[in-house]
Design a protein around this motif. Structure first.
Motif, PDB file in Angstrom:
ATOM      1  N   ASP A 224       0.744  -1.112   0.013  1.00  0.00           N
ATOM      2  CA  ASP A 224       0.125   0.091  -0.030  1.00  0.00           C
ATOM      3  C   ASP A 224       0.792   1.350  -0.070  1.00  0.00           C
ATOM      4  OD1 ASP A 224      -2.603   1.112  -0.024  1.00  0.00           O
ATOM      5  OD2 ASP A 224      -2.231   1.760   2.068  1.00  0.00           O
ATOM      6  N   GLU A 225       1.999   1.329   0.894  1.00  0.00           N
ATOM      7  CA  GLU A 225       2.980   2.422   0.627  1.00  0.00           C
ATOM      8  C   GLU A 225       3.354   2.559  -0.607  1.00  0.00           C
ATOM      9  OE1 GLU A 225       5.454   1.933   4.401  1.00  0.00           O
ATOM     10  OE2 GLU A 225       3.446   1.919   5.665  1.00  0.00           O
ATOM     11  N   ALA A 226       3.773   1.640  -1.137  1.00  0.00           N
ATOM     12  CA  ALA A 226       4.825   1.486  -2.482  1.00  0.00           C
ATOM     13  C   ALA A 226       4.018   2.123  -3.519  1.00  0.00           C
ATOM     14  CB  ALA A 226       5.190   0.202  -2.664  1.00  0.00           C
ATOM     15  N   ILE A 227       2.746   1.493  -3.380  1.00  0.00           N
ATOM     16  CA  ILE A 227       1.517   1.931  -4.324  1.00  0.00           C
ATOM     17  C   ILE A 227       1.511   3.674  -4.289  1.00  0.00           C
ATOM     18  CG2 ILE A 227      -0.797   1.969  -5.191  1.00  0.00           C
ATOM     19  CD1 ILE A 227      -0.601  -0.895  -4.492  1.00  0.00           C
ATOM     20  N   HIS A 228       1.064   4.162  -3.148  1.00  0.00           N
ATOM     21  CA  HIS A 228       0.974   5.421  -2.645  1.00  0.00           C
ATOM     22  C   HIS A 228       2.245   6.312  -3.257  1.00  0.00           C
ATOM     23  CE1 HIS A 228      -0.910   8.626  -0.796  1.00  0.00           C
ATOM     24  NE2 HIS A 228       0.322   9.048  -0.303  1.00  0.00           N
ATOM     25  N   ALA A 229       3.407   5.982  -2.793  1.00  0.00           N
ATOM     26  CA  ALA A 229       4.646   6.528  -3.162  1.00  0.00           C
ATOM     27  C   ALA A 229       4.771   6.782  -4.791  1.00  0.00           C
ATOM     28  CB  ALA A 229       5.811   5.880  -2.475  1.00  0.00           C
ATOM     29  N   LEU A 230       4.520   5.596  -5.240  1.00  0.00           N
ATOM     30  CA  LEU A 230       4.793   5.567  -6.898  1.00  0.00           C
ATOM     31  C   LEU A 230       3.688   6.578  -7.314  1.00  0.00           C
ATOM     32  CD1 LEU A 230       5.474   1.842  -7.694  1.00  0.00           C
ATOM     33  CD2 LEU A 230       6.934   3.747  -7.995  1.00  0.00           C
ATOM     34  N   HIS A 231       2.616   6.465  -7.057  1.00  0.00           N
ATOM     35  CA  HIS A 231       1.185   7.539  -7.505  1.00  0.00           C
ATOM     36  C   HIS A 231       1.502   8.812  -7.084  1.00  0.00           C
ATOM     37  CE1 HIS A 231      -2.605   7.969  -9.084  1.00  0.00           C
ATOM     38  NE2 HIS A 231      -2.950   8.791  -8.038  1.00  0.00           N
ATOM     39  N   GLU A 232       2.017   9.078  -6.090  1.00  0.00           N
ATOM     40  CA  GLU A 232       2.383  10.465  -5.651  1.00  0.00           C
ATOM     41  C   GLU A 232       3.293  11.177  -6.334  1.00  0.00           C
ATOM     42  OE1 GLU A 232       0.796  12.788  -3.249  1.00  0.00           O
ATOM     43  OE2 GLU A 232      -0.718  11.407  -3.366  1.00  0.00           O
ATOM     44  N   LYS A 233       4.548  10.284  -6.773  1.00  0.00           N
ATOM     45  CA  LYS A 233       5.704  10.881  -7.194  1.00  0.00           C
ATOM     46  C   LYS A 233       5.449  10.701  -8.836  1.00  0.00           C
ATOM     47  CE  LYS A 233       8.939   9.827  -3.601  1.00  0.00           C
ATOM     48  NZ  LYS A 233      10.148   8.836  -3.137  1.00  0.00           N
TER      49      LYS A 233
ATOM     50  N   LYS B 298       6.053   8.173 -10.533  1.00  0.00           N
ATOM     51  CA  LYS B 298       7.057   7.410 -11.105  1.00  0.00           C
ATOM     52  C   LYS B 298       6.669   6.000 -11.631  1.00  0.00           C
ATOM     53  CE  LYS B 298      10.886   9.956  -9.069  1.00  0.00           C
ATOM     54  NZ  LYS B 298      12.224   9.810  -8.682  1.00  0.00           N
ATOM     55  N   GLY B 299       5.453   5.588 -11.198  1.00  0.00           N
ATOM     56  CA  GLY B 299       4.736   4.352 -11.583  1.00  0.00           C
ATOM     57  C   GLY B 299       4.140   4.318 -12.809  1.00  0.00           C
ATOM     58  N   ASP B 300       4.433   3.511 -13.679  1.00  0.00           N
ATOM     59  CA  ASP B 300       3.534   3.338 -14.857  1.00  0.00           C
ATOM     60  C   ASP B 300       2.501   2.499 -14.695  1.00  0.00           C
ATOM     61  OD1 ASP B 300       4.133   0.278 -15.995  1.00  0.00           O
ATOM     62  OD2 ASP B 300       6.087   1.184 -15.043  1.00  0.00           O
ATOM     63  N   ALA B 301       1.528   2.483 -15.576  1.00  0.00           N
ATOM     64  CA  ALA B 301       0.242   2.008 -15.215  1.00  0.00           C
ATOM     65  C   ALA B 301       0.253   0.443 -15.066  1.00  0.00           C
ATOM     66  CB  ALA B 301      -0.779   2.312 -16.331  1.00  0.00           C
TER      67      ALA B 301
ATOM     68  N   THR C 146       2.751  -1.247 -13.958  1.00  0.00           N
ATOM     69  CA  THR C 146       3.525  -1.689 -12.598  1.00  0.00           C
ATOM     70  C   THR C 146       2.405  -1.405 -11.503  1.00  0.00           C
ATOM     71  OG1 THR C 146       5.625  -0.873 -13.371  1.00  0.00           O
ATOM     72  CG2 THR C 146       5.359  -0.969 -10.978  1.00  0.00           C
ATOM     73  N   LEU C 147       1.704  -0.251 -11.661  1.00  0.00           N
ATOM     74  CA  LEU C 147       0.800   0.024 -10.334  1.00  0.00           C
ATOM     75  C   LEU C 147      -0.313  -1.067 -10.629  1.00  0.00           C
ATOM     76  CD1 LEU C 147       0.425   3.841 -10.681  1.00  0.00           C
ATOM     77  CD2 LEU C 147       1.315   2.596  -8.755  1.00  0.00           C
ATOM     78  N   GLN C 148      -0.951  -1.346 -11.850  1.00  0.00           N
ATOM     79  CA  GLN C 148      -1.708  -2.270 -11.589  1.00  0.00           C
ATOM     80  C   GLN C 148      -1.290  -3.505 -11.315  1.00  0.00           C
ATOM     81  OE1 GLN C 148      -2.899  -3.280 -15.697  1.00  0.00           O
ATOM     82  NE2 GLN C 148      -4.900  -4.324 -15.247  1.00  0.00           N
ATOM     83  N   ARG C 149      -0.054  -4.012 -11.433  1.00  0.00           N
ATOM     84  CA  ARG C 149       0.502  -5.192 -11.088  1.00  0.00           C
ATOM     85  C   ARG C 149       0.519  -5.218  -9.455  1.00  0.00           C
ATOM     86  NH1 ARG C 149       5.238  -6.764  -9.421  1.00  0.00           N
ATOM     87  NH2 ARG C 149       6.269  -4.918  -9.983  1.00  0.00           N
ATOM     88  N   LEU C 150       1.091  -4.033  -8.836  1.00  0.00           N
ATOM     89  CA  LEU C 150       1.228  -3.928  -7.440  1.00  0.00           C
ATOM     90  C   LEU C 150      -0.341  -4.106  -6.727  1.00  0.00           C
ATOM     91  CD1 LEU C 150       3.842  -1.430  -7.077  1.00  0.00           C
ATOM     92  CD2 LEU C 150       4.082  -3.772  -6.782  1.00  0.00           C
ATOM     93  N   LYS C 151      -1.336  -3.270  -7.285  1.00  0.00           N
ATOM     94  CA  LYS C 151      -2.678  -3.417  -6.982  1.00  0.00           C
ATOM     95  C   LYS C 151      -3.088  -4.908  -6.750  1.00  0.00           C
ATOM     96  CE  LYS C 151      -3.867   1.444  -7.669  1.00  0.00           C
ATOM     97  NZ  LYS C 151      -4.730   2.245  -8.560  1.00  0.00           N
ATOM     98  N   ARG C 152      -3.025  -5.541  -8.023  1.00  0.00           N
ATOM     99  CA  ARG C 152      -3.570  -6.894  -7.945  1.00  0.00           C
ATOM    100  C   ARG C 152      -2.654  -7.740  -7.079  1.00  0.00           C
ATOM    101  NH1 ARG C 152      -1.771  -8.326 -13.345  1.00  0.00           N
ATOM    102  NH2 ARG C 152      -3.707  -7.223 -13.994  1.00  0.00           N
TER     103      ARG C 152
END
Length: 72
Positions: free
Chosen positions: A28-37, A39-42, A44-50
């Motif tokens: 959750d923290e990693a997703i939030h940090a990537l989203h805020e910055k 820096k996360g491509d869609a 990567t974010l989708q994979r982490l959320k899954r």
């Protein structure tokens, strides 16, 4: 010989549950940090959320196994 202390099944499940909850928080923290910055491509974010959702499902399954519903 002395017997080595062994954990019962519930204790093992509780340790596993605590580990999964920590992994869920970390994701959750990693997703939030990537989203805020930004820096996360869609993908990567989708994979982490899954992965986070799969952890949540496993957490719920373990919680149900540790404390089954009692039908009154």
């Amino acid at each position: 010989m002395t017997a080595s202390p062994q954990m019962d099944r519930t204790e093992v499940l509780l340790v596993r549950l605590a580990t999964l909850k920590q992994e869920h928080r970390d994701l959750d923290e990693a997703i939030h940090a990537l989203h805020e910055k930004g820096k996360g491509d869609a993908l990567t974010l989708q994979r982490l959320k899954r992965q986070k959702l799969m952890l949540k499902d496993e957490i719920i399954r373990l919680e149900d196994e540790i404390t089954p519903d009692i039908i009154a």
